[in-house]
Design a protein around this motif. Structure first.
Motif, PDB file in Angstrom:
ATOM      1  N   GLY A   1       0.821  -1.217   0.000  1.00  0.00           N
ATOM      2  CA  GLY A   1       0.000   0.000   0.000  1.00  0.00           C
ATOM      3  C   GLY A   1       0.850   1.260   0.000  1.00  0.00           C
ATOM      4  O   GLY A   1       1.813   1.370   0.746  1.00  0.00           O
ATOM      5  N   ARG A   2       0.499   2.212  -0.851  1.00  0.00           N
ATOM      6  CA  ARG A   2       1.300   3.425  -0.998  1.00  0.00           C
ATOM      7  C   ARG A   2       0.790   4.585  -0.152  1.00  0.00           C
ATOM      8  O   ARG A   2       1.264   5.706  -0.287  1.00  0.00           O
ATOM      9  N   GLY A   3      -0.187   4.293   0.728  1.00  0.00           N
ATOM     10  CA  GLY A   3      -0.712   5.347   1.589  1.00  0.00           C
ATOM     11  C   GLY A   3       0.157   5.630   2.792  1.00  0.00           C
ATOM     12  O   GLY A   3      -0.052   6.586   3.514  1.00  0.00           O
TER      13      GLY A   3
ATOM     14  N   LYS B   1      -4.658  -7.573   1.352  1.00  0.00           N
ATOM     15  CA  LYS B   1      -5.722  -6.651   1.746  1.00  0.00           C
ATOM     16  C   LYS B   1      -7.011  -6.908   0.943  1.00  0.00           C
ATOM     17  O   LYS B   1      -8.114  -6.911   1.490  1.00  0.00           O
TER      18      LYS B   1
ATOM     19  N   ASN C   1      -8.457   6.610  -1.169  1.00  0.00           N
ATOM     20  CA  ASN C   1      -7.917   7.646  -0.288  1.00  0.00           C
ATOM     21  C   ASN C   1      -7.124   8.665  -1.117  1.00  0.00           C
ATOM     22  O   ASN C   1      -5.995   8.435  -1.512  1.00  0.00           O
TER      23      ASN C   1
ATOM     24  N   GLU D   1      -4.492  12.881   0.660  1.00  0.00           N
ATOM     25  CA  GLU D   1      -3.120  13.413   0.508  1.00  0.00           C
ATOM     26  C   GLU D   1      -2.798  14.611   1.408  1.00  0.00           C
ATOM     27  O   GLU D   1      -2.541  15.721   0.927  1.00  0.00           O
ATOM     28  N   GLY D   2      -2.748  14.354   2.707  1.00  0.00           N
ATOM     29  CA  GLY D   2      -2.567  15.468   3.640  1.00  0.00           C
ATOM     30  C   GLY D   2      -1.154  15.672   4.145  1.00  0.00           C
ATOM     31  O   GLY D   2      -0.867  16.673   4.792  1.00  0.00           O
TER      32      GLY D   2
ATOM     33  N   GLY E   1      -7.323  11.454   6.778  1.00  0.00           N
ATOM     34  CA  GLY E   1      -6.643  10.477   5.919  1.00  0.00           C
ATOM     35  C   GLY E   1      -6.563   9.111   6.579  1.00  0.00           C
ATOM     36  O   GLY E   1      -6.324   8.104   5.918  1.00  0.00           O
ATOM     37  N   GLU E   2      -6.769   9.074   7.887  1.00  0.00           N
ATOM     38  CA  GLU E   2      -6.786   7.813   8.617  1.00  0.00           C
ATOM     39  C   GLU E   2      -8.151   7.167   8.387  1.00  0.00           C
ATOM     40  O   GLU E   2      -9.178   7.858   8.375  1.00  0.00           O
TER      41      GLU E   2
ATOM     42  N   VAL F   1     -10.211   0.756   2.468  1.00  0.00           N
ATOM     43  CA  VAL F   1      -9.634   2.071   2.181  1.00  0.00           C
ATOM     44  C   VAL F   1      -8.299   1.845   1.488  1.00  0.00           C
ATOM     45  O   VAL F   1      -7.448   1.117   1.986  1.00  0.00           O
ATOM     46  N   ILE F   2      -8.154   2.449   0.340  1.00  0.00           N
ATOM     47  CA  ILE F   2      -6.970   2.156  -0.473  1.00  0.00           C
ATOM     48  C   ILE F   2      -6.476   3.432  -1.158  1.00  0.00           C
ATOM     49  O   ILE F   2      -7.276   4.252  -1.605  1.00  0.00           O
ATOM     50  N   ASN F   3      -5.190   3.593  -1.186  1.00  0.00           N
ATOM     51  CA  ASN F   3      -4.580   4.839  -1.681  1.00  0.00           C
ATOM     52  C   ASN F   3      -4.684   4.985  -3.208  1.00  0.00           C
ATOM     53  O   ASN F   3      -4.705   3.999  -3.946  1.00  0.00           O
TER      54      ASN F   3
ATOM     55  N   THR G   1      -1.872   3.270  -5.084  1.00  0.00           N
ATOM     56  CA  THR G   1      -2.021   1.816  -5.021  1.00  0.00           C
ATOM     57  C   THR G   1      -3.014   1.351  -6.088  1.00  0.00           C
ATOM     58  O   THR G   1      -2.766   0.385  -6.818  1.00  0.00           O
TER      59      THR G   1
HETATM   60  C1  LIG Z   1      -3.140  10.485  10.462  1.00  0.00           C
HETATM   61  C2  LIG Z   1      -3.116   9.650   9.222  1.00  0.00           C
HETATM   62  C3  LIG Z   1      -3.205  10.269   7.988  1.00  0.00           C
HETATM   63  C4  LIG Z   1      -3.205   9.515   6.820  1.00  0.00           C
HETATM   64  N1  LIG Z   1      -3.315  10.168   5.632  1.00  0.00           N
HETATM   65  C5  LIG Z   1      -3.358   9.426   4.497  1.00  0.00           C
HETATM   66  C6  LIG Z   1      -3.518  10.063   3.239  1.00  0.00           C
HETATM   67  O1  LIG Z   1      -3.596  11.292   3.151  1.00  0.00           O
HETATM   68  N2  LIG Z   1      -3.563   9.298   2.128  1.00  0.00           N
HETATM   69  C7  LIG Z   1      -3.475   7.926   2.195  1.00  0.00           C
HETATM   70  O2  LIG Z   1      -3.557   7.267   1.177  1.00  0.00           O
HETATM   71  N3  LIG Z   1      -3.304   7.305   3.367  1.00  0.00           N
HETATM   72  C8  LIG Z   1      -3.258   8.018   4.520  1.00  0.00           C
HETATM   73  N4  LIG Z   1      -3.115   7.363   5.711  1.00  0.00           N
HETATM   74  C9  LIG Z   1      -3.031   5.890   5.703  1.00  0.00           C
HETATM   75  C10 LIG Z   1      -4.422   5.279   5.636  1.00  0.00           C
HETATM   76  O3  LIG Z   1      -4.919   5.185   6.944  1.00  0.00           O
HETATM   77  C11 LIG Z   1      -4.435   3.882   5.033  1.00  0.00           C
HETATM   78  O4  LIG Z   1      -3.460   3.111   5.641  1.00  0.00           O
HETATM   79  C12 LIG Z   1      -4.208   3.884   3.535  1.00  0.00           C
HETATM   80  O5  LIG Z   1      -5.025   4.802   2.880  1.00  0.00           O
HETATM   81  C13 LIG Z   1      -4.459   2.506   2.993  1.00  0.00           C
HETATM   82  O6  LIG Z   1      -4.203   2.440   1.622  1.00  0.00           O
HETATM   83  P1  LIG Z   1      -2.999   1.579   1.051  1.00  0.00           P
HETATM   84  O7  LIG Z   1      -3.123   0.192   1.608  1.00  0.00           O
HETATM   85  O8  LIG Z   1      -3.196   1.622  -0.400  1.00  0.00           O
HETATM   86  O9  LIG Z   1      -1.763   2.234   1.518  1.00  0.00           O
HETATM   87  C14 LIG Z   1      -3.093   8.104   6.893  1.00  0.00           C
HETATM   88  C15 LIG Z   1      -2.971   7.490   8.142  1.00  0.00           C
HETATM   89  C16 LIG Z   1      -2.975   8.240   9.293  1.00  0.00           C
HETATM   90  C17 LIG Z   1      -2.854   7.539  10.602  1.00  0.00           C
END
Ligand SMILES: Cc1cc2nc3c(=O)[nH]c(=O)nc-3n(C[C@H](O)[C@H](O)[C@H](O)COP(=O)(O)O)c2cc1C
Ligand code: SF4
Ligand code: FES
Lengths: 158, 428
Positions: free
Chosen positions: B53-55, B64, B81, B84-85, B172-173, B207-209, B212
């Motif tokens: 995952g690229r998040g 996942k 997701n 992008e904060g 973003g969480e 929830v997926i970035n 990703t």
């Molecule tokens: C405080 C906080 C902010 C986050 N902000 C983002 C975000 O802006 N974009 C994102 O893709 N994941 C963010 N994440 C991670 C996500 O919770 C989540 O792990 C992710 O979106 C999963 O996608 P992935 O499996 O493709 O990585 C954040 C996590 C936390 C704890």
């Protein structure tokens, strides 16, 4: 200061089927319609009534999110980024230019209620940093002249 | 060393907005492959690619998807997701802007693979200038029957819409995101249950970035092996990095894992502005580690960065030069988290307040030895006792900076303290 009539609140709530799950888009849409760019006490009360939720729930949401405001602001909102990249590239001059051009300090609204000048966190324009957002438009790599242009083009309502 | 165009293959091939341009360049071929090869085989291919995952959390994407499929619920959701904060990050912006259809195709694929019929693209409010184009692209996909009831006559239904964030980093969480979509202030919930079991409306939610999702589409089309050709054994494939700060060519670059940080700064980023000397980079966003110039030969992989006490995070690389002071930089990072802490749990809420007191003193040069001791205590509590990933990871820049810039955390001048003049903590 204009106020959003109960009728407008009614229409927006109707569009979202009076479902409180949609509270965030409802508030965003209402704020967008307010020329002072905020959710007034009256609007908050009306929204609570229409969605059958507590006023404190509405206020919890309004005060939590940076994009929503519970106090009146200028018709045009100028946000200068103060996050990591923009401070590494120094946003100090940019801030000064806007303050000079608008004759206000950061955090203030011009006397004619046209512009508010505030800080924001990263707006995802770090590649053109130091970056600034004027309503929905994003600018970067600015010069003093360009700042003047941006403001002049918005001095009067379009 | 050149940029790779694996995920970003179509960036230069069409304008990113016109569905016919996308179709002409093999658009929706991956979806069609999924429909003919079946879910099992497709998810197997994604697992085999080693995509993580690229998040930020780097969870294996294949696993996942499999878990999402197993989750049971009356309704199931997939959320892209695009919040992008993380300060310094703008790569999802490019994917949304330059190839939105790939993101949509990724969403349809993720929906089918996880047996979810409803999808939401959660885009940050700061990207408001992109919202209309994304909505238009979604509508086009409905028109062409890639979305909706019985899409492409497959017997599968999938709906998609955009949801706008409202300027809260924590959203973003996963759980905070769900809360905000339910019309509440976006604060994380305690786990378990997890988002994948009881997320949006308490239904299973994947929830997926954005990146990703885009990678999934390319991998299905080109095969797992073609992805694994890039990178290292533990860090498979390519990564979109956002390079910004004191460099000549800030921008988004797709690079294979295994390039060095120095190559990212000097080659891709075009070197430091004004021929200044590099000082440090912050890797992975505001919650990422600080890597000093002397360690820039570190390889950009999950495993190599881990050995330096940091991670890939969001893929941000913020470059600072000799004119940028580490303590002032950390103060900016600290201000960010103090503002963005949702306040739900004590370690993060109060920890941020205490950190502010200490950093103000560091800037004023009135800091005392016991403040540094207190900083250690605060960081330790935040890392171990915070409720969500925000509090747990926001300590990383400070911990790594202490490791690599110890002189910034020692007292150079002797300071005389007067009795009865003990500093008071900021009132709560
Ligand atoms: C405080 C906080 C902010 C986050 N902000 C983002 C975000 O802006 N974009 C994102 O893709 N994941 C963010 N994440 C991670 C996500 O919770 C989540 O792990 C992710 O979106 C999963 O996608 P992935 O499996 O493709 O990585 C954040 C996590 C936390 C704890
Ligand atoms: S760690 Fe911080 S952001 Fe996360 S729940 Fe606690 S207070 Fe909120
Ligand atoms: S840090 Fe200013 S736009 Fe990203």
């Amino acid at each position: 200061m204009n106020s959003i009539s109960e009728k407008i609140v009614e229409n927006v709530c109707l569009k979202y089927e009076y479902d409180d799950v949609n509270l965030l888009p409802i508030l965003q849409e209402l704020q967008e319609k307010s020329s002072s760019r905020y959710i007034s006490e009256e609007v908050a009360r009306n929204v609570a009534k229409k969605l059958d939720i507590t006023e404190s729930r509405v206020y919890d949401v309004v005060t939590y999110f940076s994009a929503l405001s519970s106090v009146p602001r200028g018709e045009v909102i100028i946000q200068i980024c103060e996050s990591t990249t923009c401070t590494v590239n120094s946003n100090v001059e940019l801030k000064k230019w806007f303050e000079e051009e608008l004759n206000v300090s950061m955090g203030e609204t011009t006397k004619d209620n046209r512009f508010s000048l505030i800080y924001t966190h990263c707006i995802g324009a770090c590649d053109i940093s130091p970056a600034v957002r004027v309503d929905h438009d994003v600018y970067g790599n600015l010069t003093r002249e360009k700042v003047k242009e941006i403001i002049d083009s918005r001095r009067v309502k379009r | 060393m050149n940029q790779v165009h694996y995920i970003t293959e179509l960036f230069e091939k069409y304008d990113g907005r016109n569905i016919d341009g996308y179709l002409k360049n093999g658009g929706f071929d991956s979806l069609k492959l999924l429909l003919s090869n079946g879910i099992e085989k497709t998810v197997g291919e994604i697992s085999a690619s080693g995509l993580q995952g690229r998040g930020g959390a780097a969870y294996p994407t294949g696993r996942k998807l499999k878990q999402a499929r197993e989750a049971k619920g009356e309704r199931k959701f997939v959320v892209c997701n695009a919040d992008e904060g993380e300060p310094g990050t703008f790569k999802d912006r490019e994917l949304l802007k330059r190839n939105i259809f790939q993101v949509i195709e990724g969403m349809i694929i993720a929906g089918i693979c996880s047996d979810a019929k409803e999808g939401i693209i959660y885009v940050r409010e700061e990207y408001k200038n992109l919202h209309d184009d994304i909505i238009k692209a979604i509508n086009k996909c409905y028109e062409k029957k890639f979305l909706g009831v019985n899409l492409l006559n497959s017997g599968v239904d999938f709906d998609l819409k955009l949801f706008s964030g409202a300027g809260a980093y924590v959203c973003g969480e996963g759980f905070a995101m769900c809360e905000s979509m339910e019309g509440k202030s976006g604060r994380p919930r305690s786990k378990p249950p997890y988002v994948k079991q009881e997320g949006f409306l308490n239904m299973p939610t994947l929830v997926i970035n954005t990146e990703t999702l885009s990678a999934i589409v390319s991998i299905i089309k080109k095969g797992a092996d073609s992805f694994k050709r890039y990178g290292t054994e533990k860090s498979s494939g390519t990564k979109l990095v956002s390079i910004s700060g004191r460099v000549n060519q800030p921008g988004v670059y797709e690079v294979p894992f295994g390039v060095t940080v120095r190559e990212l700064v000097e080659h891709f980023g075009g070197g430091i502005k004004d021929n200044a000397k590099g000082n440090f980079v912050q890797i992975g966003g505001a919650s990422g580690g600080i890597l000093p110039e002397k360690l820039w030969d570190t390889k950009y992989t999950y495993e190599n960065l881990e050995s330096r006490g940091m991670s890939i995070g969001s893929g941000a690389i913020v470059v600072a030069d000799e004119t940028n002071d580490i303590v002032k930089y950390l103060k900016v990072v600290q201000e960010f988290f103090r503002h963005e802490s949702c306040g739900k749990c004590t370690p993060c809420r109060e920890g941020n307040r205490q950190m502010k007191v200490i950093f103000d003193k560091m800037i004023d040069k009135t800091v005392a030895e016991k403040d540094f001791y207190r900083l250690d205590v605060v960081l330790n509590i935040m890392k171990n006792a915070s409720l969500c990933g925000s509090g747990k990871t926001e300590v990383d820049p400070f911990i790594t900076a202490k490791m690599y810039f110890p002189e910034a955390f020692t007292i150079k001048e002797v300071r005389i303290e007067f009795p009865g003049n003990d500093e008071e903590e900021e009132a709560v």
